[in-house]
Scaffold this motif. Structure first.
Motif, PDB file in Angstrom:
ATOM      1  N   MET A   1       0.807  -1.293   0.108  1.00 35.94           N
ATOM      2  CA  MET A   1       0.026  -0.049  -0.054  1.00 35.94           C
ATOM      3  C   MET A   1       0.931   1.311   0.136  1.00 35.94           C
ATOM      4  O   MET A   1       0.549   2.355  -0.681  1.00 35.94           O
ATOM      5  N   ILE A   2       2.010   1.114   0.675  1.00 36.91           N
ATOM      6  CA  ILE A   2       2.893   2.229   0.715  1.00 36.91           C
ATOM      7  C   ILE A   2       3.113   2.830  -0.886  1.00 36.91           C
ATOM      8  O   ILE A   2       3.395   3.898  -1.246  1.00 36.91           O
ATOM      9  N   ARG A   3       3.838   1.637  -1.411  1.00 37.77           N
ATOM     10  CA  ARG A   3       4.124   1.783  -2.827  1.00 37.77           C
ATOM     11  C   ARG A   3       2.957   2.279  -3.886  1.00 37.77           C
ATOM     12  O   ARG A   3       3.179   2.742  -4.791  1.00 37.77           O
ATOM     13  N   ALA A   4       1.730   2.038  -3.577  1.00 38.24           N
ATOM     14  CA  ALA A   4       0.633   2.377  -4.380  1.00 38.24           C
ATOM     15  C   ALA A   4       0.417   3.859  -4.325  1.00 38.24           C
ATOM     16  O   ALA A   4       0.647   4.585  -3.519  1.00 38.24           O
ATOM     17  N   GLN A   5       0.025   4.187  -5.586  1.00 37.19           N
ATOM     18  CA  GLN A   5      -0.435   5.640  -5.819  1.00 37.19           C
ATOM     19  C   GLN A   5      -1.452   5.751  -6.791  1.00 37.19           C
ATOM     20  O   GLN A   5      -1.472   4.857  -7.783  1.00 37.19           O
ATOM     21  N   PRO A   6      -2.403   6.910  -6.524  1.00 39.40           N
ATOM     22  CA  PRO A   6      -3.477   7.026  -7.683  1.00 39.40           C
ATOM     23  C   PRO A   6      -2.805   7.009  -9.080  1.00 39.40           C
ATOM     24  O   PRO A   6      -1.688   7.792  -9.141  1.00 39.40           O
ATOM     25  N   ILE A   7      -3.267   6.462 -10.140  1.00 38.05           N
ATOM     26  CA  ILE A   7      -2.865   6.510 -11.421  1.00 38.05           C
ATOM     27  C   ILE A   7      -3.111   7.892 -12.198  1.00 38.05           C
ATOM     28  O   ILE A   7      -2.540   8.091 -13.193  1.00 38.05           O
ATOM     29  N   LYS A   8      -3.800   8.646 -11.215  1.00 34.10           N
ATOM     30  CA  LYS A   8      -4.011  10.044 -11.654  1.00 34.10           C
ATOM     31  C   LYS A   8      -3.062  10.943 -12.478  1.00 34.10           C
ATOM     32  O   LYS A   8      -3.123  11.471 -13.582  1.00 34.10           O
ATOM     33  N   SER A   9      -1.958  10.963 -11.693  1.00 32.61           N
ATOM     34  CA  SER A   9      -0.729  11.767 -12.237  1.00 32.61           C
ATOM     35  C   SER A   9      -0.266  11.305 -13.789  1.00 32.61           C
ATOM     36  O   SER A   9       0.071  12.067 -14.679  1.00 32.61           O
ATOM     37  N   LEU A  10      -0.365  10.050 -14.014  1.00 28.91           N
ATOM     38  CA  LEU A  10      -0.139   9.357 -15.067  1.00 28.91           C
ATOM     39  C   LEU A  10      -1.358   9.915 -16.186  1.00 28.91           C
ATOM     40  O   LEU A  10      -0.956  10.083 -17.453  1.00 28.91           O
ATOM     41  N   PHE A  11      -2.497   9.653 -15.996  1.00 27.58           N
ATOM     42  CA  PHE A  11      -3.682  10.054 -16.743  1.00 27.58           C
ATOM     43  C   PHE A  11      -3.408  11.436 -16.987  1.00 27.58           C
ATOM     44  O   PHE A  11      -3.691  11.913 -18.225  1.00 27.58           O
ATOM     45  N   GLN A  12      -2.963  12.273 -16.154  1.00 26.29           N
ATOM     46  CA  GLN A  12      -3.007  13.913 -16.513  1.00 26.29           C
ATOM     47  C   GLN A  12      -1.959  14.233 -17.528  1.00 26.29           C
ATOM     48  O   GLN A  12      -2.091  15.019 -18.554  1.00 26.29           O
ATOM     49  N   ARG A  13      -0.832  13.304 -17.372  1.00 25.07           N
ATOM     50  CA  ARG A  13       0.305  13.370 -18.332  1.00 25.07           C
ATOM     51  C   ARG A  13      -0.070  13.158 -19.660  1.00 25.07           C
ATOM     52  O   ARG A  13       0.029  13.770 -20.822  1.00 25.07           O
ATOM     53  N   MET A  14      -1.036  12.061 -20.062  1.00 27.87           N
ATOM     54  CA  MET A  14      -1.817  11.801 -21.044  1.00 27.87           C
ATOM     55  C   MET A  14      -2.669  12.779 -21.760  1.00 27.87           C
ATOM     56  O   MET A  14      -2.791  12.851 -22.798  1.00 27.87           O
ATOM     57  N   GLY A  15      -3.252  13.565 -20.743  1.00 25.74           N
ATOM     58  CA  GLY A  15      -4.105  14.768 -21.284  1.00 25.74           C
ATOM     59  C   GLY A  15      -3.150  15.461 -22.087  1.00 25.74           C
ATOM     60  O   GLY A  15      -3.684  16.217 -23.166  1.00 25.74           O
ATOM     61  N   ARG A  16      -2.163  15.771 -21.535  1.00 26.27           N
ATOM     62  CA  ARG A  16      -1.267  16.932 -22.372  1.00 26.27           C
ATOM     63  C   ARG A  16      -0.796  16.150 -23.580  1.00 26.27           C
ATOM     64  O   ARG A  16      -0.879  16.915 -24.794  1.00 26.27           O
ATOM     65  N   ILE A  17      -0.510  14.866 -23.947  1.00 30.35           N
ATOM     66  CA  ILE A  17      -0.305  14.307 -24.907  1.00 30.35           C
ATOM     67  C   ILE A  17      -1.538  14.389 -26.058  1.00 30.35           C
ATOM     68  O   ILE A  17      -1.051  14.740 -27.039  1.00 30.35           O
ATOM     69  N   VAL A  18      -2.638  14.044 -25.442  1.00 30.19           N
ATOM     70  CA  VAL A  18      -3.758  14.360 -26.535  1.00 30.19           C
ATOM     71  C   VAL A  18      -3.862  15.717 -26.820  1.00 30.19           C
ATOM     72  O   VAL A  18      -3.985  15.830 -28.250  1.00 30.19           O
ATOM     73  N   ARG A  19      -3.790  16.555 -26.126  1.00 29.53           N
ATOM     74  CA  ARG A  19      -3.881  18.108 -26.669  1.00 29.53           C
ATOM     75  C   ARG A  19      -2.700  18.454 -27.766  1.00 29.53           C
ATOM     76  O   ARG A  19      -2.975  19.009 -28.724  1.00 29.53           O
ATOM     77  N   GLU A  20      -1.613  17.820 -27.276  1.00 26.21           N
ATOM     78  CA  GLU A  20      -0.472  18.257 -28.276  1.00 26.21           C
ATOM     79  C   GLU A  20      -0.584  17.377 -29.491  1.00 26.21           C
ATOM     80  O   GLU A  20      -0.443  17.951 -30.603  1.00 26.21           O
ATOM     81  N   ALA A  21      -0.981  16.251 -29.409  1.00 29.71           N
ATOM     82  CA  ALA A  21      -1.187  15.221 -30.717  1.00 29.71           C
ATOM     83  C   ALA A  21      -2.407  15.776 -31.528  1.00 29.71           C
ATOM     84  O   ALA A  21      -2.089  16.037 -32.735  1.00 29.71           O
ATOM     85  N   SER A  22      -3.355  16.108 -30.718  1.00 33.40           N
ATOM     86  CA  SER A  22      -4.686  16.483 -31.625  1.00 33.40           C
ATOM     87  C   SER A  22      -4.298  17.686 -32.301  1.00 33.40           C
ATOM     88  O   SER A  22      -4.589  18.019 -33.391  1.00 33.40           O
TER      89      SER A  22
END
Lengths: 721, 121
Positions: free
Chosen positions: A383-404
């Motif tokens: 559990m200590i090592r686990a973290q919400p995947i949110k940070s990764l998803f947010q980075r992908m938001g940027r990829i979508v914006r730039e790619a589109s």
């Protein structure tokens, strides 16, 4: 000893990442139509806090950009500017650049200067904020002098931050001092200021004489305790400039009648302090006459006395959680130690069994508790090592914006399940494959805007990224609502590249899976986006390296979904230990739905080597584990055989025939790939309690391998469910 | 003179810095993350002076100061606001909320100490 400022600086960059995350969240909410002030405040505060911290460390590039961004957000906050979707897109870009600047400052790499100017230009054009002069950006890096025992004198160099002071009068005769007349208004007291402290501060500048004027005091009966009646005449002999004196009165400027005039030979005699009221000791308020002993310096009562609770009730969503920041290395060490503990505990259990102690002996019960504790520790550590995947998803938001933007398509980005907790290492190692898949989806997945409109779809495409826990694994899906896979084109391309034989009979699923073949690319023109060279095969091996699997489903005209399934942890798993042809194997427990012993009624034979098992009205293909792994020839009859019913993430099932079930226990995963590469059907290896090495199966891979062969494909589709 | 200080700021970096500056000066620092948290901390300690940020979630600096000034126990305590702007408007707003003084961020620790002594001895 470590430098405290360096530590704070490091923690500032960590905080920045969190702030950038809430900035993205806030912008996303704005993009989704939220216009409430708290959303805008979240965005504003994030930028504001980054600017504040950056100023303290003298990160000028960051401060300058954050300041302009903040100014724009302030316009939004104050209602002067109502952002449309174009403006919010620009804000997203600003947030991206802000993130780049933070990382550039952190890693000491050059800032993305070429991107900044055009964005700022657009920002000014859009929000209509004039480029400001630098007066508000007088940020000097904070330097901590640890020798603060004595109050340093205020010098001329302090002028910068203590603002709005009258200009220096240089005709002041230096070396003399000042005559100060000071009459506080009632507001001075209600603001929490105290003349005594001001006088102490003055005393630090030189020799101070204080004379209290009590002429304003009314008779005791008419004294209003909410009013101040005193005024003071002070003589300060000092070499300090007038500015230093004015600084003392900075906080009370406007709350008192104040005059400061230079002390000259002519006037020095005039307000000569009377000896009995000379300010004697800093801690004693000058004693006056008894009739006014208390009232004058008493501060006025507050105007209203509403309890603090009234303010407390105004919305309190969550209490801030207490957290501790820990070096990742320490956690990893702990994870490894727990792994060793699990192995050790298994060995101990084994030895106890071998000594022949009865199961109810104190040793056995003690060991049972030990096992439970080991398990609890292991879960807590994970559990200590686990973290919400949110940070990764947010980075992908940027990829979508730039790619589109680069392919001129309008694409919206949605996420789902971003609070799903995933092992930190998994999150880090998913970034590259996900980035590539998102780019692919934007580049190849979507039709042109014209085609979308022609086929009755909304002009903006949607990429959805979702995460969830399913069957003890993490399932991440990337879906688009684009054209779907053009299977004719994929097949033609594969033929052209010689990847499949001319006469290949391929199902839709088989064709989709061609995308994962090395060197495959369907884009007739190579765009600069998804590029050449890195294909889905690289994505697939990256996922497999994490113990994961990837699959595609696509519907013509409706869109494509890539589904990635990953283990929850990379360290330990619950397994069932089984015997097959004299070999000991471990099957991950989370893949096993149930175990059963087959009877004659349960079995149907479809071909010479093809059996199915009837389970509660449904049919499930039977796989002989010994034969599948090449340990022995298939059995002729499976009556009486023990089978494990395997459930896959896609909902399909299969029955694995084994010789015997030995035990159920936790095993530590030891990767094989470093030494042997990827072995089909095998996930990893482990060390059992008796020191023996056992292979850990990847049942889904095994079933997929088997169903890839013709004899299994002969199953009617309906039976496989 | 050693002071007991409550510092309220939603930025962890800023709290760390305030903590460092205050404790280096021999002061006792208590920290809170926003106005509401500050009010909670105040139920346990009695500071000589309070430093507070303005832009904070849940309860901002203005709300915090107003809550303090309308509470008999805290109506007279010196309060310094931390601000990145030096705009007169902001100072006027802080003052009308009941602040005693202000500190411009990024602050010079020596100046912070000086300001604290100016309002709290």
């Amino acid at each position: 000893m470590s430098d405290p400022m360096a530590e704070i600086r490091a923690s500032f960059f960590i905080e920045c990442e969190e702030l950038l995350e809430s900035l993205q969240d806030g912008l996303q909410m704005m993009d989704d139509g939220s216009t409430d002030s708290e959303t805008i405040n979240i965005v504003f505060r994030a930028v504001h806090s980054i600017k504040g911290g950056a100023g303290a460390f003298g990160l000028d590039d960051l401060v300058q950009f954050a300041h302009r961004f903040e100014t724009a957000m302030d316009e939004v906050r104050s209602g002067n500017f109502h952002p449309d979707s174009e403006a919010i897109r620009l804000f997203f870009t600003c947030a991206d650049i802000l993130g780049d600047l933070v990382r550039a400052a952190r890693d000491d790499t050059p800032p993305p200067n070429d991107q900044i100017a055009p964005v700022l230009e657009k920002l000014d054009l859009l929000v209509g904020v004039e480029e400001e002069e630098d007066e508000d950006l007088d940020f000097t890096p904070m330097t901590l002098s640890l020798d603060l025992g004595d109050t340093p004198p205020l010098g001329l160099d302090d002028a910068g931050a203590l603002a709005d002071l009258p200009p220096l009068t240089f005709d002041t005769p230096v070396g003399k001092g000042f005559i100060i007349s000071f009459k506080p208004e009632n507001a001075l007291y209600s603001s929490g200021n105290e003349p005594l402290y001001l006088f102490r501060a003055l005393r630090d500048l030189g020799d101070l004489s204080v004379r209290c004027d009590i002429s304003g005091l009314p008779a005791l009966a008419s004294i209003d305790p909410n009013c101040g009646y005193l005024s003071w005449a002070l003589t300060l002999v000092t070499e300090e400039p007038e500015q230093a004196v004015r600084e003392v009165f900075e906080f009370v400027d406007g709350l008192c009648a104040l005059s400061i005039s230079p002390l000259t030979d002519d006037n020095s005699a005039l307000p000569a302090p009377e000896p009995e009221v000379t300010y004697p000791e800093p801690d004693v308020i000058p004693e006056i006459e008894t009739k006014a002993a208390e009232a004058p310096v008493t501060q006025p009562e507050p105007a209203q006395t509403a309890p603090a609770q009234s303010a407390k009730s105004t919305g309190a969503p969550t209490q801030p959680r207490a957290t501790v920041r820990v070096d990742l290395e320490r956690i990893d060490r702990l994870v490894n130690l727990v792994g060793e503990l699990v192995i050790n505990q298994a060995m101990l259990s084994q030895s106890v069994v071998e000594t022949g102690l009865p199961p109810n002996s104190p040793v056995s019960t003690g060991l049972e508790e030990f096992l439970q504790l080991t398990r609890d520790i292991q879960e807590s550590v994970m559990m200590i090592r686990a973290q919400p995947i949110k940070s990764l998803f947010q980075r992908m938001g940027r990829i979508v914006r730039e790619a589109s933007a680069s392919v001129n398509k309008e694409v919206k980005f949605h996420t789902d399940g971003e609070t799903t907790e995933v092992d930190k290492t998994v999150i880090e190692r998913l970034a590259d494959p996900l980035t590539h898949m998102i780019r692919n989806a934007v580049d190849h997945g979507f039709e042109t805007t014209e085609d979308r409109i022609a086929s009755g779809k909304p002009s903006a495409g949607i990429v959805t990224l979702s995460a969830q826990h399913r069957s003890g694994r993490i399932v991440i899906e990337i879906s688009d609502d684009g054209a779907g896979i053009d299977r004719e084109r994929v097949k033609a391309k594969a033929l052209e590249k010689g990847l499949i034989p001319e006469d290949a009979q391929l199902s839709d699923g088989d064709i989709d899976n061609l995308l994962f073949l090395p060197g495959f690319s369907t884009a007739s023109e190579i765009s600069n986006l998804s590029g050449r060279g890195v294909g889905m095969d690289v994505v697939k091996s990256a996922i497999q390296a994490l113990g994961g699997r990837i699959s595609i489903s696509s519907q013509q005209g409706k869109g494509t979904t890539f589904s990635i399934s990953l283990p929850l942890t990379l360290a330990v798993l619950d397994g069932m230990v089984v015997q097959v042809a004299g070999e000991t194997l471990v099957v991950p427990l989370n893949a096993i739905l149930e175990t059963l012993t087959l009877t004659d009624q349960d079995l149907r034979q479809l071909g010479p080597e093809t059996h199915v098992v009837q389970i509660r009205g449904g049919f499930v293909p039977l796989l002989d584990l010994g034969a599948e792994l090449g340990y022995r020839e298939p059995e002729t009859s499976y009556v009486g055989a023990t089978v494990l019913l395997i459930g896959q993430e896609d909902g399909n099932r299969a029955a694995l025939a084994v010789d015997a079930i030995e035990d159920q226990r936790q095993v530590v995963i030891k990767g094989l790939e470093g030494s042997y590469g990827r072995v089909p059907g095998i996930a990893a290896a482990t060390i059992l309690g008796d020191g023996q090495i056992a292979l850990i199966l990847d049942p889904t891979d095994l079933v997929t391998q088997a169903s890839g062969r013709t004899r299994v494909r002969a199953f009617p589709k309906a039976l496989a469910g | 003179m050693s002071l007991n200080v409550l510092a309220v700021d939603d930025s962890r970096t800023m709290r760390d810095m305030l903590n460092l500056a205050l404790s280096s000066a021999g002061f006792t620092a208590h920290l809170a993350e926003d106005g509401l948290h500050g009010l909670e901390v105040l139920s346990e300690i009695e500071p000589d002076v309070i430093i507070t940020d303005i832009n904070m979630p849940r309860m901002d600096g203005f709300g915090f100061i107003e809550a303090l000034r309308s509470d008999d126990r805290w109506s007279r305590i010196p309060i310094l606001v931390l601000t990145t702007e030096s705009a007169d408007e902001l100072k006027a707003k802080a003052r009308s909320a009941g602040a005693t003084g202000w500190i411009v961020k990024p602050f010079d620790p020596a100046k912070l100490v000086k300001a604290l002594q100016m309002v709290a001895g």
